[in-house]
Design an enzyme around this catalytic site. Structure first.
Site, PDB file in Angstrom:
ATOM      1  N   GLU A 197      -5.038  14.807  -1.064  1.00 48.11           N
ATOM      2  CA  GLU A 197      -6.455  14.408  -1.022  1.00 48.11           C
ATOM      3  C   GLU A 197      -6.721  13.102  -1.773  1.00 48.11           C
ATOM      4  O   GLU A 197      -7.806  12.554  -1.696  1.00 48.11           O
ATOM      5  CB  GLU A 197      -7.340  15.545  -1.568  1.00 48.11           C
ATOM      6  CG  GLU A 197      -7.478  15.633  -3.074  1.00 48.11           C
ATOM      7  CD  GLU A 197      -6.278  16.255  -3.788  1.00 48.11           C
ATOM      8  OE1 GLU A 197      -5.227  16.417  -3.155  1.00 48.11           O
ATOM      9  OE2 GLU A 197      -6.403  16.561  -4.994  1.00 48.11           O
ATOM     10  N   HIS A 217      -0.723  15.286  -4.532  1.00 48.52           N
ATOM     11  CA  HIS A 217      -2.126  15.361  -4.115  1.00 48.52           C
ATOM     12  C   HIS A 217      -2.396  14.628  -2.797  1.00 48.52           C
ATOM     13  O   HIS A 217      -2.679  13.432  -2.815  1.00 48.52           O
ATOM     14  CB  HIS A 217      -3.009  14.718  -5.195  1.00 48.52           C
ATOM     15  CG  HIS A 217      -3.115  15.526  -6.444  1.00 48.52           C
ATOM     16  ND1 HIS A 217      -4.099  16.456  -6.644  1.00 48.52           N
ATOM     17  CD2 HIS A 217      -2.363  15.522  -7.567  1.00 48.52           C
ATOM     18  CE1 HIS A 217      -3.956  17.005  -7.844  1.00 48.52           C
ATOM     19  NE2 HIS A 217      -2.908  16.458  -8.425  1.00 48.52           N
ATOM     20  N   CYS A 270      -1.391  21.196  -6.657  1.00 49.22           N
ATOM     21  CA  CYS A 270      -1.207  20.992  -8.100  1.00 49.22           C
ATOM     22  C   CYS A 270      -1.523  22.275  -8.875  1.00 49.22           C
ATOM     23  O   CYS A 270      -0.790  23.250  -8.744  1.00 49.22           O
ATOM     24  CB  CYS A 270      -2.049  19.807  -8.553  1.00 49.22           C
ATOM     25  SG  CYS A 270      -1.503  19.118 -10.120  1.00 49.22           S
TER      26      CYS A 270
END
Lengths: 79, 203
Positions: free
Chosen positions: B186, B184, B86
């Site tokens: 994560e 993302h 990002c």
């Protein structure tokens, strides 16, 4: 101290989302606009001590990151 | 693996990335933006998401010129893995480690949703969360051709949510060790997160 203005605009071939939004708003208000682009104006003041080569210093400052050559152009006002 | 996690003022995905790496048996360590680090002290590094320096000037522009990025560039030059997520992707592009640039989304809206991504190499489809306002990948036609010819496109959006050229969501360096993407991983690696495609996504 000498003050300069660095005018940064998005390149013509890059979609300028802000310019398009402002253009649409102005059109909605029936203003006779053809085109709007939104950029930024950065005021830079340099020390007097280096006035001999201010143009090179400013260009160096700009090329080190004030603008992104991939998508923007710049002009210096006040030189 | 010992992995550096870079922190700038305004980074906000650093702890998520730290946990993501820990849960996958890596050994993360935070690295501060004002410090250089010994490139032999880590084996890889992540530039996490957020709004570094408030996105001032351009997304990632100020962070990419921070002292820590000198070390990140050095690490990358040794062929070690570097991942930008990002805002981290925006920073790596601004730093010149990845091609192209990330501009404001075509519809000017911040997008917070799930996105389906396809790998152009093997057609694999995954689903990851996205959360960005400046996620529109852009490169000139010449550069774009080079990116495709050199197999640098990692992921494309199935549906073009932000107006990215060729629906590109993630790219890698020519050498392949530096990678960046807007979604993302994560945020989606355990069942309760709504998806697990972020598990073993990298390293």
């Amino acid at each position: 101290m000498k003050t300069y203005f660095v005018r940064i605009l998005p390149r013509a071939e890059v979609l300028d989302v802000q310019g398009r939004a402002v253009y649409q708003m102005l059109k909605n208000h029936q203003h006779p606009v053809e085109k709007v682009r939104v950029g930024k104006l950065i005021e830079v003041s340099l020390n007097d001590s280096v006035s001999a080569n201010n143009q090179e210093i400013l260009k160096k400052i700009i090329q080190e990151g004030l603008y992104n050559p991939l998508v923007e152009t710049f002009e210096i006002e006040g030189l | 693996m010992k992995v550096g996690v870079i922190q700038f003022p305004g980074t906000n995905c650093d702890r998520d990335v730290f946990q993501w790496l820990t849960d996958q048996d890596h050994n993360p360590e935070f690295l501060w933006h004002q410090d250089l680090f010994d490139i032999h002290s880590v084996e890889a590094c992540v530039v996490p998401g957020g709004f570094s320096f408030g996105d001032y000037l351009r997304s990632g522009a100020l962070a990419s010129r921070s002292p820590v990025m000198k070390s990140v560039k050095e690490l990358a030059s040794f062929g070690k893995p570097v991942l930008g997520i990002c805002n981290g992707f925006q920073i790596l592009c601004e730093a010149g480690l990845l091609p192209g640039v990330l501009l404001q989304n075509e519809k000017s809206l911040f997008i917070d949703s799930w996105a389906r991504l396809k790998s152009p190499k093997n057609q694999k489809v995954i689903q990851l969360p996205v959360a960005h306002g400046d996620g529109r990948f852009w490169a000139s036609n010449d550069e774009l051709k080079k990116i495709w010819d050199q197999d640098q496109v990692l992921w494309c959006y199935e549906e073009n949510i932000n107006g990215s050229v060729d629906q590109i969501a993630g790219v890698q360096s020519k050498s392949g060790n530096v990678k960046g993407l807007m979604p993302h991983p994560e945020r989606a690696y355990l069942d309760w997160m709504g998806g697990t495609d972020g598990w073993k996504f990298w390293l």
